[in-house]
Design a protein around this motif. Structure first.
Motif, PDB file in Angstrom:
ATOM      1  N   SER A 163       0.838  -1.188   0.000  1.00 56.63           N
ATOM      2  CA  SER A 163       0.000   0.000   0.000  1.00 56.63           C
ATOM      3  C   SER A 163       0.880   1.247   0.000  1.00 56.63           C
ATOM      4  O   SER A 163       1.821   1.348   0.782  1.00 56.63           O
ATOM      5  CB  SER A 163      -0.893   0.008   1.235  1.00 56.63           C
ATOM      6  OG  SER A 163      -1.540   1.248   1.387  1.00 56.63           O
ATOM      7  N   PRO A 164       0.611   2.226  -0.861  1.00 58.98           N
ATOM      8  CA  PRO A 164       1.455   3.428  -0.926  1.00 58.98           C
ATOM      9  C   PRO A 164       1.548   4.195   0.385  1.00 58.98           C
ATOM     10  O   PRO A 164       2.552   4.866   0.628  1.00 58.98           O
ATOM     11  CB  PRO A 164       0.775   4.278  -2.006  1.00 58.98           C
ATOM     12  CG  PRO A 164       0.131   3.285  -2.904  1.00 58.98           C
ATOM     13  CD  PRO A 164      -0.377   2.218  -1.971  1.00 58.98           C
ATOM     14  N   ASP A 165       0.509   4.129   1.222  1.00 56.80           N
ATOM     15  CA  ASP A 165       0.570   4.868   2.488  1.00 56.80           C
ATOM     16  C   ASP A 165       0.738   3.954   3.693  1.00 56.80           C
ATOM     17  O   ASP A 165       0.593   4.385   4.833  1.00 56.80           O
ATOM     18  CB  ASP A 165      -0.667   5.763   2.656  1.00 56.80           C
ATOM     19  CG  ASP A 165      -1.955   4.976   2.865  1.00 56.80           C
ATOM     20  OD1 ASP A 165      -1.937   3.731   2.707  1.00 56.80           O
ATOM     21  OD2 ASP A 165      -2.988   5.601   3.200  1.00 56.80           O
ATOM     22  N   GLY A 166       1.062   2.682   3.442  1.00 58.14           N
ATOM     23  CA  GLY A 166       1.329   1.752   4.532  1.00 58.14           C
ATOM     24  C   GLY A 166       0.099   1.186   5.208  1.00 58.14           C
ATOM     25  O   GLY A 166       0.216   0.509   6.240  1.00 58.14           O
ATOM     26  N   THR A 167      -1.086   1.408   4.661  1.00 56.43           N
ATOM     27  CA  THR A 167      -2.307   0.868   5.260  1.00 56.43           C
ATOM     28  C   THR A 167      -2.254  -0.654   5.238  1.00 56.43           C
ATOM     29  O   THR A 167      -2.035  -1.255   4.176  1.00 56.43           O
ATOM     30  CB  THR A 167      -3.548   1.346   4.489  1.00 56.43           C
ATOM     31  OG1 THR A 167      -3.606   2.763   4.521  1.00 56.43           O
ATOM     32  CG2 THR A 167      -4.821   0.776   5.091  1.00 56.43           C
ATOM     33  N   PRO A 168      -2.458  -1.320   6.374  1.00 55.06           N
ATOM     34  CA  PRO A 168      -2.421  -2.794   6.386  1.00 55.06           C
ATOM     35  C   PRO A 168      -3.630  -3.394   5.683  1.00 55.06           C
ATOM     36  O   PRO A 168      -4.689  -2.760   5.588  1.00 55.06           O
ATOM     37  CB  PRO A 168      -2.428  -3.130   7.887  1.00 55.06           C
ATOM     38  CG  PRO A 168      -3.075  -1.956   8.534  1.00 55.06           C
ATOM     39  CD  PRO A 168      -2.689  -0.756   7.723  1.00 55.06           C
ATOM     40  N   ASP A 169      -3.477  -4.620   5.201  1.00 53.77           N
ATOM     41  CA  ASP A 169      -4.564  -5.294   4.493  1.00 53.77           C
ATOM     42  C   ASP A 169      -5.785  -5.495   5.379  1.00 53.77           C
ATOM     43  O   ASP A 169      -6.905  -5.626   4.878  1.00 53.77           O
ATOM     44  CB  ASP A 169      -4.100  -6.657   3.980  1.00 53.77           C
ATOM     45  CG  ASP A 169      -3.056  -6.534   2.880  1.00 53.77           C
ATOM     46  OD1 ASP A 169      -2.955  -5.445   2.269  1.00 53.77           O
ATOM     47  OD2 ASP A 169      -2.337  -7.513   2.633  1.00 53.77           O
ATOM     48  N   SER A 170      -5.585  -5.516   6.692  1.00 53.76           N
ATOM     49  CA  SER A 170      -6.679  -5.770   7.629  1.00 53.76           C
ATOM     50  C   SER A 170      -7.527  -4.529   7.905  1.00 53.76           C
ATOM     51  O   SER A 170      -8.591  -4.631   8.530  1.00 53.76           O
ATOM     52  CB  SER A 170      -6.113  -6.286   8.956  1.00 53.76           C
ATOM     53  OG  SER A 170      -5.187  -5.354   9.497  1.00 53.76           O
ATOM     54  N   ALA A 171      -7.093  -3.360   7.467  1.00 52.61           N
ATOM     55  CA  ALA A 171      -7.821  -2.119   7.753  1.00 52.61           C
ATOM     56  C   ALA A 171      -9.154  -2.095   7.010  1.00 52.61           C
ATOM     57  O   ALA A 171      -9.270  -2.592   5.890  1.00 52.61           O
ATOM     58  CB  ALA A 171      -6.983  -0.913   7.356  1.00 52.61           C
ATOM     59  N   ALA A 172     -10.159  -1.498   7.640  1.00 60.37           N
ATOM     60  CA  ALA A 172     -11.486  -1.418   7.025  1.00 60.37           C
ATOM     61  C   ALA A 172     -11.457  -0.574   5.768  1.00 60.37           C
ATOM     62  O   ALA A 172     -12.050  -0.935   4.747  1.00 60.37           O
ATOM     63  CB  ALA A 172     -12.490  -0.861   8.030  1.00 60.37           C
ATOM     64  N   MET A 173     -10.795   0.561   5.802  1.00 57.60           N
ATOM     65  CA  MET A 173     -10.661   1.435   4.634  1.00 57.60           C
ATOM     66  C   MET A 173      -9.262   1.257   4.055  1.00 57.60           C
ATOM     67  O   MET A 173      -8.264   1.421   4.753  1.00 57.60           O
ATOM     68  CB  MET A 173     -10.895   2.899   4.998  1.00 57.60           C
ATOM     69  CG  MET A 173     -10.692   3.883   3.844  1.00 57.60           C
ATOM     70  SD  MET A 173     -11.832   3.676   2.454  1.00 57.60           S
ATOM     71  CE  MET A 173     -13.308   4.486   3.130  1.00 57.60           C
ATOM     72  N   GLN A 174      -9.205   0.896   2.791  1.00 62.83           N
ATOM     73  CA  GLN A 174      -7.942   0.671   2.120  1.00 62.83           C
ATOM     74  C   GLN A 174      -7.526   1.906   1.327  1.00 62.83           C
ATOM     75  O   GLN A 174      -8.329   2.804   1.065  1.00 62.83           O
ATOM     76  CB  GLN A 174      -8.076  -0.535   1.183  1.00 62.83           C
ATOM     77  CG  GLN A 174      -8.218  -1.864   1.915  1.00 62.83           C
ATOM     78  CD  GLN A 174      -6.946  -2.261   2.642  1.00 62.83           C
ATOM     79  OE1 GLN A 174      -5.886  -2.381   2.044  1.00 62.83           O
ATOM     80  NE2 GLN A 174      -7.034  -2.441   3.951  1.00 62.83           N
ATOM     81  N   TRP A 175      -6.233   1.950   0.928  1.00 62.89           N
ATOM     82  CA  TRP A 175      -5.749   2.981   0.042  1.00 62.89           C
ATOM     83  C   TRP A 175      -6.357   2.739  -1.335  1.00 62.89           C
ATOM     84  O   TRP A 175      -6.509   1.583  -1.731  1.00 62.89           O
ATOM     85  CB  TRP A 175      -4.220   2.913  -0.043  1.00 62.89           C
ATOM     86  CG  TRP A 175      -3.622   4.056  -0.805  1.00 62.89           C
ATOM     87  CD1 TRP A 175      -3.191   5.227  -0.289  1.00 62.89           C
ATOM     88  CD2 TRP A 175      -3.413   4.142  -2.220  1.00 62.89           C
ATOM     89  NE1 TRP A 175      -2.733   6.046  -1.293  1.00 62.89           N
ATOM     90  CE2 TRP A 175      -2.860   5.400  -2.478  1.00 62.89           C
ATOM     91  CE3 TRP A 175      -3.654   3.289  -3.290  1.00 62.89           C
ATOM     92  CZ2 TRP A 175      -2.525   5.817  -3.765  1.00 62.89           C
ATOM     93  CZ3 TRP A 175      -3.339   3.695  -4.573  1.00 62.89           C
ATOM     94  CH2 TRP A 175      -2.778   4.946  -4.792  1.00 62.89           C
TER      95      TRP A 175
END
Length: 255
Positions: A163-175
């Protein structure tokens, strides 16, 4: 734009053959969100035109942009004459035209972070819509997915694009929904999930992997060795999950 982003031209024909297309439900979701007429669209990083075709089929006047000449040539063999094509990166596009819709199919993460949203906003008509969609192509069987991971391990630990901003795959809102939600240029940010499943031969699945940038960065001898090892652990047919995550945002009134 990184060398990894520009690695697909060498496998343009394979990309067209093995990558899955996009369902009509995707266009339905985008047009329903728009809530009004959408006549013109700009596509960022159109590749071989997998998404171009489904939007053009709905009567949109699509301008498809793609920086790689081989990918663009493949696109031009498969899209209707109504599609206008431009060889350019997102950053090279002149800000002299605006569109009802700006969209990217598994391509927005390859664009330069600096000024990305400002440039997108300048390409939109007032109240225009930005759409970004894509998703990983994984084996439906977790055991097979683990077997493939072990088979490729001597040459490649991970084939994902982070993810370009480091958002983990488990986050509800993704990049890119995360960044769009924080931007004052856009409003009404939404994330929509769409099913996309297919069954292909083991050879076609390896063909699909041959179009993934992480494998394209390997030396040819290592790439072929990895593909041979992967093919050896696969059954004749495999089920592939290619669910699509769609992000939608609207240009803010003062954007």
């Amino acid at each position: 734009m990184t060398s990894r982003a520009l690695s697909f031209g060498s496998v343009a024909a394979a990309y067209e053959r093995f990558r899955p297309g996009y369902p009509g439900a995707l266009v339905d979701a985008v047009l329903a969100y728009a809530g009004g007429p959408v006549a013109t669209a700009l596509e960022i990083g159109a590749g071989t035109g997998k998404a171009t075709r489904v939007f053009a089929a709905r009567g949109l006047a699509v301008t498809a942009t793609e920086p790689d000449a081989a990918m663009l040539a493949e696109l031009e063999r498969h899209v209707p004459d109504s599609v206008r094509t431009v060889r350019a990166t997102f950053e090279e596009l002149p800000l002299t035209s605006t569109y009802d819709l700006v969209y990217a199919a598994a391509a927005l993460h390859w664009t330069r972070a600096e000024g990305r949203w400002e440039r997108a906003a300048k390409l939109l008509e007032p109240g225009g819509v930005l759409a970004s969609f894509g998703g990983p192509l994984d084996l439906a069987d977790p055991g097979l997915e683990d077997a493939v991971r072990c088979a490729r391990a001597p040459w490649l630990a991970d084939d994902d694009v982070p993810s370009p901003d480091g958002t983990p795959d488990s986050a509800a809102m993704q990049w890119p929904g995360t960044e769009l939600s924080r931007s004052e240029l856009f409003t009404d940010v939404r994330q929509v999930e769409l099913d996309r499943r297919t069954t292909v031969s083991a050879l076609d699945y390896v063909g699909l992997l041959s179009t993934v940038s992480a494998y394209l960065e390997l030396p040819p001898i290592d790439r072929e060795a990895a593909f041979g090892r992967i093919l050896a652990v696969l059954p004749p047919q495999v089920d592939v999950v290619g669910d699509i995550t769609l992000h939608l945002a609207r240009l803010a009134s003062d954007g």
